[in-house]
Design a protein around this motif. Structure first.
Motif, PDB file in Angstrom:
ATOM      1  N   ASP A 180      74.383  46.831  80.837  1.00  0.00           N
ATOM      2  CA  ASP A 180      74.860  47.266  82.152  1.00  0.00           C
ATOM      3  C   ASP A 180      74.493  48.726  82.404  1.00  0.00           C
ATOM      4  O   ASP A 180      74.047  49.084  83.500  1.00  0.00           O
ATOM      5  CB  ASP A 180      76.372  47.075  82.282  1.00  0.00           C
ATOM      6  N   LYS A 181      74.669  49.572  81.398  1.00  0.00           N
ATOM      7  CA  LYS A 181      74.325  50.994  81.555  1.00  0.00           C
ATOM      8  C   LYS A 181      72.822  51.154  81.738  1.00  0.00           C
ATOM      9  O   LYS A 181      72.366  51.944  82.572  1.00  0.00           O
ATOM     10  CB  LYS A 181      74.824  51.801  80.362  1.00  0.00           C
ATOM     11  N   ALA A 182      72.028  50.425  80.965  1.00  0.00           N
ATOM     12  CA  ALA A 182      70.566  50.503  81.092  1.00  0.00           C
ATOM     13  C   ALA A 182      70.139  50.108  82.506  1.00  0.00           C
ATOM     14  O   ALA A 182      69.294  50.777  83.120  1.00  0.00           O
ATOM     15  CB  ALA A 182      69.903  49.609  80.050  1.00  0.00           C
ATOM     16  N   ASN A 183      70.713  49.041  83.025  1.00  0.00           N
ATOM     17  CA  ASN A 183      70.402  48.623  84.394  1.00  0.00           C
ATOM     18  C   ASN A 183      70.821  49.683  85.407  1.00  0.00           C
ATOM     19  O   ASN A 183      70.097  49.973  86.357  1.00  0.00           O
ATOM     20  CB  ASN A 183      71.071  47.287  84.719  1.00  0.00           C
ATOM     21  N   GLU A 184      71.995  50.269  85.171  1.00  0.00           N
ATOM     22  CA  GLU A 184      72.513  51.299  86.084  1.00  0.00           C
ATOM     23  C   GLU A 184      71.582  52.501  86.176  1.00  0.00           C
ATOM     24  O   GLU A 184      71.380  53.053  87.248  1.00  0.00           O
ATOM     25  CB  GLU A 184      73.894  51.747  85.593  1.00  0.00           C
ATOM     26  N   ILE A 185      70.998  52.903  85.028  1.00  0.00           N
ATOM     27  CA  ILE A 185      70.134  54.095  85.038  1.00  0.00           C
ATOM     28  C   ILE A 185      68.651  53.742  85.145  1.00  0.00           C
ATOM     29  O   ILE A 185      67.801  54.624  85.107  1.00  0.00           O
ATOM     30  CB  ILE A 185      70.408  55.014  83.824  1.00  0.00           C
ATOM     31  N   GLY A 186      68.341  52.451  85.259  1.00  0.00           N
ATOM     32  CA  GLY A 186      66.967  52.028  85.496  1.00  0.00           C
ATOM     33  C   GLY A 186      66.051  52.085  84.292  1.00  0.00           C
ATOM     34  O   GLY A 186      64.873  52.405  84.423  1.00  0.00           O
ATOM     35  N   ASP A 226      60.562  43.883  80.621  1.00  0.00           N
ATOM     36  CA  ASP A 226      59.654  45.035  80.699  1.00  0.00           C
ATOM     37  C   ASP A 226      59.918  46.116  79.653  1.00  0.00           C
ATOM     38  O   ASP A 226      59.320  47.192  79.729  1.00  0.00           O
ATOM     39  CB  ASP A 226      59.660  45.662  82.105  1.00  0.00           C
ATOM     40  N   ALA A 227      60.790  45.877  78.685  1.00  0.00           N
ATOM     41  CA  ALA A 227      61.004  46.860  77.615  1.00  0.00           C
ATOM     42  C   ALA A 227      59.738  46.928  76.753  1.00  0.00           C
ATOM     43  O   ALA A 227      59.056  45.914  76.543  1.00  0.00           O
ATOM     44  CB  ALA A 227      62.201  46.478  76.758  1.00  0.00           C
ATOM     45  N   PHE A 228      59.434  48.110  76.269  1.00  0.00           N
ATOM     46  CA  PHE A 228      58.237  48.316  75.448  1.00  0.00           C
ATOM     47  C   PHE A 228      58.352  47.565  74.135  1.00  0.00           C
ATOM     48  O   PHE A 228      59.372  47.660  73.445  1.00  0.00           O
ATOM     49  CB  PHE A 228      58.027  49.805  75.152  1.00  0.00           C
ATOM     50  N   LEU A 229      57.306  46.843  73.773  1.00  0.00           N
ATOM     51  CA  LEU A 229      57.297  46.150  72.488  1.00  0.00           C
ATOM     52  C   LEU A 229      57.387  47.146  71.336  1.00  0.00           C
ATOM     53  O   LEU A 229      58.033  46.873  70.329  1.00  0.00           O
ATOM     54  CB  LEU A 229      56.025  45.298  72.353  1.00  0.00           C
ATOM     55  N   GLY A 230      56.758  48.296  71.487  1.00  0.00           N
ATOM     56  CA  GLY A 230      56.768  49.304  70.428  1.00  0.00           C
ATOM     57  C   GLY A 230      58.133  49.889  70.144  1.00  0.00           C
ATOM     58  O   GLY A 230      58.350  50.476  69.082  1.00  0.00           O
ATOM     59  N   SER A 231      59.061  49.726  71.080  1.00  0.00           N
ATOM     60  CA  SER A 231      60.378  50.306  70.843  1.00  0.00           C
ATOM     61  C   SER A 231      61.355  49.328  70.196  1.00  0.00           C
ATOM     62  O   SER A 231      62.489  49.695  69.910  1.00  0.00           O
ATOM     63  CB  SER A 231      60.954  50.909  72.127  1.00  0.00           C
ATOM     64  N   GLY A 272      71.591  50.475  68.138  1.00  0.00           N
ATOM     65  CA  GLY A 272      70.379  51.268  68.285  1.00  0.00           C
ATOM     66  C   GLY A 272      69.701  50.893  69.587  1.00  0.00           C
ATOM     67  O   GLY A 272      69.598  49.709  69.914  1.00  0.00           O
ATOM     68  N   VAL A 273      69.263  51.900  70.329  1.00  0.00           N
ATOM     69  CA  VAL A 273      68.648  51.681  71.642  1.00  0.00           C
ATOM     70  C   VAL A 273      67.350  52.459  71.722  1.00  0.00           C
ATOM     71  O   VAL A 273      67.284  53.627  71.327  1.00  0.00           O
ATOM     72  CB  VAL A 273      69.596  52.146  72.774  1.00  0.00           C
ATOM     73  N   SER A 274      66.320  51.805  72.257  1.00  0.00           N
ATOM     74  CA  SER A 274      65.050  52.475  72.499  1.00  0.00           C
ATOM     75  C   SER A 274      64.398  51.887  73.731  1.00  0.00           C
ATOM     76  O   SER A 274      64.443  50.672  73.947  1.00  0.00           O
ATOM     77  CB  SER A 274      64.124  52.332  71.290  1.00  0.00           C
ATOM     78  N   GLY A 275      63.808  52.754  74.530  1.00  0.00           N
ATOM     79  CA  GLY A 275      63.121  52.318  75.740  1.00  0.00           C
ATOM     80  C   GLY A 275      63.015  53.412  76.774  1.00  0.00           C
ATOM     81  O   GLY A 275      62.120  53.411  77.604  1.00  0.00           O
ATOM     82  N   GLY A 276      63.930  54.356  76.720  1.00  0.00           N
ATOM     83  CA  GLY A 276      63.914  55.473  77.652  1.00  0.00           C
ATOM     84  C   GLY A 276      63.699  56.775  76.897  1.00  0.00           C
ATOM     85  O   GLY A 276      63.235  56.786  75.763  1.00  0.00           O
ATOM     86  N   PRO A 302      65.145  60.084  74.835  1.00  0.00           N
ATOM     87  CA  PRO A 302      66.260  60.138  73.883  1.00  0.00           C
ATOM     88  C   PRO A 302      67.630  60.277  74.568  1.00  0.00           C
ATOM     89  O   PRO A 302      68.592  59.635  74.146  1.00  0.00           O
ATOM     90  CB  PRO A 302      65.929  61.354  73.016  1.00  0.00           C
ATOM     91  N   ASP A 303      67.713  61.056  75.630  1.00  0.00           N
ATOM     92  CA  ASP A 303      68.990  61.207  76.333  1.00  0.00           C
ATOM     93  C   ASP A 303      69.413  59.908  77.011  1.00  0.00           C
ATOM     94  O   ASP A 303      70.597  59.550  77.010  1.00  0.00           O
ATOM     95  CB  ASP A 303      68.926  62.337  77.363  1.00  0.00           C
ATOM     96  N   GLN A 304      68.459  59.182  77.593  1.00  0.00           N
ATOM     97  CA  GLN A 304      68.784  57.892  78.212  1.00  0.00           C
ATOM     98  C   GLN A 304      69.211  56.878  77.151  1.00  0.00           C
ATOM     99  O   GLN A 304      70.185  56.144  77.339  1.00  0.00           O
ATOM    100  CB  GLN A 304      67.584  57.360  78.987  1.00  0.00           C
ATOM    101  N   ASP A 305      68.486  56.853  76.022  1.00  0.00           N
ATOM    102  CA  ASP A 305      68.847  55.935  74.938  1.00  0.00           C
ATOM    103  C   ASP A 305      70.259  56.232  74.437  1.00  0.00           C
ATOM    104  O   ASP A 305      71.042  55.319  74.172  1.00  0.00           O
ATOM    105  CB  ASP A 305      67.851  56.039  73.784  1.00  0.00           C
ATOM    106  N   PHE A 306      70.595  57.509  74.316  1.00  0.00           N
ATOM    107  CA  PHE A 306      71.934  57.912  73.892  1.00  0.00           C
ATOM    108  C   PHE A 306      72.989  57.403  74.874  1.00  0.00           C
ATOM    109  O   PHE A 306      74.015  56.859  74.476  1.00  0.00           O
ATOM    110  CB  PHE A 306      72.014  59.442  73.772  1.00  0.00           C
ATOM    111  N   GLU A 307      72.719  57.576  76.164  1.00  0.00           N
ATOM    112  CA  GLU A 307      73.669  57.158  77.194  1.00  0.00           C
ATOM    113  C   GLU A 307      73.904  55.642  77.139  1.00  0.00           C
ATOM    114  O   GLU A 307      75.040  55.167  77.261  1.00  0.00           O
ATOM    115  CB  GLU A 307      73.113  57.566  78.566  1.00  0.00           C
ATOM    116  N   ILE A 308      72.838  54.883  76.911  1.00  0.00           N
ATOM    117  CA  ILE A 308      72.950  53.423  76.832  1.00  0.00           C
ATOM    118  C   ILE A 308      73.718  53.030  75.578  1.00  0.00           C
ATOM    119  O   ILE A 308      74.621  52.184  75.622  1.00  0.00           O
ATOM    120  CB  ILE A 308      71.554  52.775  76.864  1.00  0.00           C
ATOM    121  N   ALA A 309      73.366  53.630  74.447  1.00  0.00           N
ATOM    122  CA  ALA A 309      74.063  53.325  73.193  1.00  0.00           C
ATOM    123  C   ALA A 309      75.544  53.689  73.289  1.00  0.00           C
ATOM    124  O   ALA A 309      76.403  52.924  72.835  1.00  0.00           O
ATOM    125  CB  ALA A 309      73.396  54.067  72.019  1.00  0.00           C
ATOM    126  N   LYS A 310      75.827  54.824  73.882  1.00  0.00           N
ATOM    127  CA  LYS A 310      77.218  55.258  74.017  1.00  0.00           C
ATOM    128  C   LYS A 310      78.026  54.248  74.820  1.00  0.00           C
ATOM    129  O   LYS A 310      79.187  53.957  74.492  1.00  0.00           O
ATOM    130  CB  LYS A 310      77.280  56.642  74.674  1.00  0.00           C
TER     131      LYS A 310
END
Length: 130
Positions: free
Chosen positions: A17-23, A45-50, A111-115, A117-125
């Motif tokens: 939900d947070k990831a969708n909210e921040i795009g 559309d998430a990066f395979l590398g992440s 663990g979150v990856s795709g944005g 580091p600050d966006q990943d932190f916000e999503i994980a939080k």
């Protein structure tokens, strides 16, 4: 105590939900307290590398029972422990990995990856408290 399926799902969907909210299209990993995969989601559309990065962030947080960026503080060359980066199959020392808690008890790790580091932190939080 390990995280239940319902708790893991709640953490995952709070993060989505947070990831969708921040795009941000993210990969989100939930590991149990022993480091075994409980849930994983690769958003559209998430990066395979992440994928590996999200798993590495959750694993790093689990191995040291702290946020991945806190572990990263020990990985700086001036700390004299930077070789630690190559231990345990590789550590990821930047934002996006943290414990999932009930407020006082650790139940799992996210663990979150795709944005950024600050966006990943916000999503994980968003998924870190259930």
């Amino acid at each position: 105590m390990n995280i239940t399926n319902n708790q893991a799902s709640k953490a995952l969907y709070q993060a989505i939900d947070k990831a969708n909210e921040i795009g941000v299209s993210a990969n989100i990993t939930i590991l149990d307290t022993a480091g075994h995969l409980k849930l994983f989601a690769r958003m559209d559309d998430a990066f395979l590398g992440s994928i590996d990065i999200s798993m590495g962030k959750a694993k790093t947080a689990m191995l040291f029972r702290m946020n991945s960026e806190k572990v990263g503080e020990f990985l700086a060359p001036e700390m004299g422990t930077y070789g630690m980066l190559q231990t345990s199959g590789g550590l990821v020392g930047f934002k996006g990995g943290m414990p999932v808690t009930t407020g006082t008890e650790i139940l799992a790790y996210i663990g979150v990856s795709g944005g950024s580091p600050d966006q990943d932190f916000e999503i994980a939080k968003a998924g870190s408290t259930i």
